[in-house]
Design a protein around this motif. Sequence first.
Motif, PDB file in Angstrom:
ATOM      1  N   TYR A 119     -10.714   2.400  -5.750  1.00  0.00           N
ATOM      2  CA  TYR A 119      -9.161   2.465  -6.787  1.00  0.00           C
ATOM      3  C   TYR A 119     -10.188   3.153  -7.323  1.00  0.00           C
ATOM      4  O   TYR A 119      -9.438   4.813  -8.126  1.00  0.00           O
ATOM      5  CB  TYR A 119      -9.213   0.512  -7.089  1.00  0.00           C
ATOM      6  CG  TYR A 119      -7.834   1.048  -7.667  1.00  0.00           C
ATOM      7  CD1 TYR A 119      -6.618   2.159  -7.569  1.00  0.00           C
ATOM      8  CD2 TYR A 119      -7.624   1.227  -9.608  1.00  0.00           C
ATOM      9  CE1 TYR A 119      -5.067   2.210  -8.489  1.00  0.00           C
ATOM     10  CE2 TYR A 119      -7.479   1.677 -10.780  1.00  0.00           C
ATOM     11  CZ  TYR A 119      -6.039   1.923 -10.034  1.00  0.00           C
ATOM     12  OH  TYR A 119      -5.143   2.529 -11.202  1.00  0.00           O
ATOM     13  N   ALA A 132      -1.334  -1.493 -11.162  1.00  0.00           N
ATOM     14  CA  ALA A 132      -1.378  -0.598  -9.742  1.00  0.00           C
ATOM     15  C   ALA A 132      -2.535  -1.369  -9.046  1.00  0.00           C
ATOM     16  O   ALA A 132      -2.596  -2.371  -7.876  1.00  0.00           O
ATOM     17  CB  ALA A 132      -1.813   0.800 -10.143  1.00  0.00           C
ATOM     18  N   ARG A 135      -1.409  -5.187  -8.130  1.00  0.00           N
ATOM     19  CA  ARG A 135      -0.363  -4.671  -6.596  1.00  0.00           C
ATOM     20  C   ARG A 135      -0.994  -4.417  -5.315  1.00  0.00           C
ATOM     21  O   ARG A 135      -0.467  -4.914  -4.306  1.00  0.00           O
ATOM     22  CB  ARG A 135       0.509  -3.898  -6.961  1.00  0.00           C
ATOM     23  CG  ARG A 135       2.337  -3.077  -5.956  1.00  0.00           C
ATOM     24  CD  ARG A 135       2.997  -2.129  -6.358  1.00  0.00           C
ATOM     25  NE  ARG A 135       1.693  -1.229  -6.969  1.00  0.00           N
ATOM     26  CZ  ARG A 135       2.161  -0.731  -8.554  1.00  0.00           C
ATOM     27  NH1 ARG A 135       2.614  -0.997  -9.237  1.00  0.00           N
ATOM     28  NH2 ARG A 135       1.577   0.226  -8.609  1.00  0.00           N
ATOM     29  N   ASN A 136      -2.155  -3.883  -5.465  1.00  0.00           N
ATOM     30  CA  ASN A 136      -3.134  -3.055  -4.603  1.00  0.00           C
ATOM     31  C   ASN A 136      -3.163  -4.295  -3.943  1.00  0.00           C
ATOM     32  O   ASN A 136      -3.508  -4.517  -2.275  1.00  0.00           O
ATOM     33  CB  ASN A 136      -3.357  -1.926  -5.148  1.00  0.00           C
ATOM     34  CG  ASN A 136      -3.023  -0.574  -5.038  1.00  0.00           C
ATOM     35  OD1 ASN A 136      -1.681  -0.403  -5.204  1.00  0.00           O
ATOM     36  ND2 ASN A 136      -4.440   0.323  -5.848  1.00  0.00           N
TER      37      ASN A 136
ATOM     38  N   VAL B 123       5.410   5.460  -7.051  1.00  0.00           N
ATOM     39  CA  VAL B 123       4.524   5.262  -8.476  1.00  0.00           C
ATOM     40  C   VAL B 123       5.800   5.009  -9.267  1.00  0.00           C
ATOM     41  O   VAL B 123       6.887   5.812 -10.317  1.00  0.00           O
ATOM     42  CB  VAL B 123       4.218   6.384  -8.968  1.00  0.00           C
ATOM     43  CG1 VAL B 123       3.297   5.624 -10.041  1.00  0.00           C
ATOM     44  CG2 VAL B 123       3.374   6.807  -7.796  1.00  0.00           C
ATOM     45  N   GLU B 127       2.974   3.799 -14.354  1.00  0.00           N
ATOM     46  CA  GLU B 127       2.224   3.974 -13.702  1.00  0.00           C
ATOM     47  C   GLU B 127       1.715   5.592 -13.602  1.00  0.00           C
ATOM     48  O   GLU B 127       0.642   6.330 -13.019  1.00  0.00           O
ATOM     49  CB  GLU B 127       1.478   3.344 -13.141  1.00  0.00           C
ATOM     50  CG  GLU B 127       1.878   2.183 -13.072  1.00  0.00           C
ATOM     51  CD  GLU B 127       1.498   1.514 -12.245  1.00  0.00           C
ATOM     52  OE1 GLU B 127       1.204   1.062 -10.816  1.00  0.00           O
ATOM     53  OE2 GLU B 127       1.624  -0.705 -12.337  1.00  0.00           O
TER      54      GLU B 127
END
Lengths: 226, 226
Positions: A119, A132, A135-136, B123, B127
């Motif tokens: 990331y 993010a 979520r990933n 996205v 973000e």
Amino acid sequence: MAQNMMLYWSSGSPPCWRLMIALEEKKLQGYKHKHLCFDKKEHQCEEVKALNPRVQLPTFKHGDLVVNESFAACLYLESAFKSQGARLIPEDPAEQALVYQRMFETDNLQQKMYDVAYYEWFVPEGERHESALKRNKETLVAELKLWDGYLEKMGKGSFLAGKDFTMADVVCFPVIAYFPRFHCPKEKCPRLMEYYEMVKDRPSIKASWPPHWLENPEGPDTLKNL
Amino acid sequence: MAQNMMLYWSSGSPPCWRLMIALEEKKLQGYKHKHLCFDKKEHQCEEVKALNPRVQLPTFKHGDLVVNESFAACLYLESAFKSQGARLIPEDPAEQALVYQRMFETDNLQQKMYDVAYYEWFVPEGERHESALKRNKETLVAELKLWDGYLEKMGKGSFLAGKDFTMADVVCFPVIAYFPRFHCPKEKCPRLMEYYEMVKDRPSIKASWPPHWLENPEGPDTLKNL
């Protein structure tokens, strides 16, 4: 035949590794190669640029043919050396269906692994968000569960597309190997970890094992808190 | 044979469209199908969930075989119906090399197009960064230039992997079609736009043209300022 081949590769890159496994399986040992360090940007050398406009690894040449996409190179080798070494794609289209399906599902697992483990590499500092990354991680856990379920359903001792080692294993193993390497908790994917243990000592895989993983067997704990 | 097939698809999705082109090319008209609207989340229906754990389209079944990844399904159809309809992968491995290479390069073009055209879709609001979108645009412009260069080098009237229409065209055309659809300036990829004009009326492509593009021939100007 293999002396006519040239591979530019970097240690541990799943796309490079899968091509190297395919070369081993097809008994194409003895190919010329150059190990380039990605962190030192050695891949941005003129030799690679001349063959690969995206300046990526693997960069692969057989005679005058340049095939840089790892899936393309694996399929090409299987076709060009069909009766040499292991048969990686079965003859029967009905059996091919699952091999192809798992092969191309690999992109999902690879990308989702990258989106967590790399990331910070892919996202510049000012654009990073905890939301993010969270979520990933959830997406990756769900993806792992899927693959674990496939193996669970196929039964103990199964490869990714059935009782035989196939191109699905060639392309996916290098991605799967990142989970134990990065200390992913075993309980997130117990069947996948059994599969890893079963396959990791296969000669083609041992022969192509990333040299920097051999030098430093204890990888970073990037996926410890997945 | 085709009556034994079932396709769940959505209009305009490149992965669905490429599979539909392959079905047309292999003379597999008459397959059963269900058109599901992605915006209305119709793809999240029980039928799809039962066949596709990622709940994505296409979802494709031939008899008892389920092959959902579009590249996998295309390769499967070519193999299972080798002597029926158009030959999409040449016999000669040396010719296959370029077909496979361009096929799998398609993922680059597709992802980079998505990263610009669907940035706000992928996205979440909090973000988003102008800097990221700007970088994505630059990456896409460079990618387009690459493909344009391939066609320039191959010469006028060429398909993506040479003088014949192949699986490279099957999988990539649906992505290329997004550039004129989204008003991408022609000068960003003049050869690609010539290729588009040459291929768009091919029977397999016309027969599978996205219905909502037919209803609204004037697409959004998403890529106008690329």
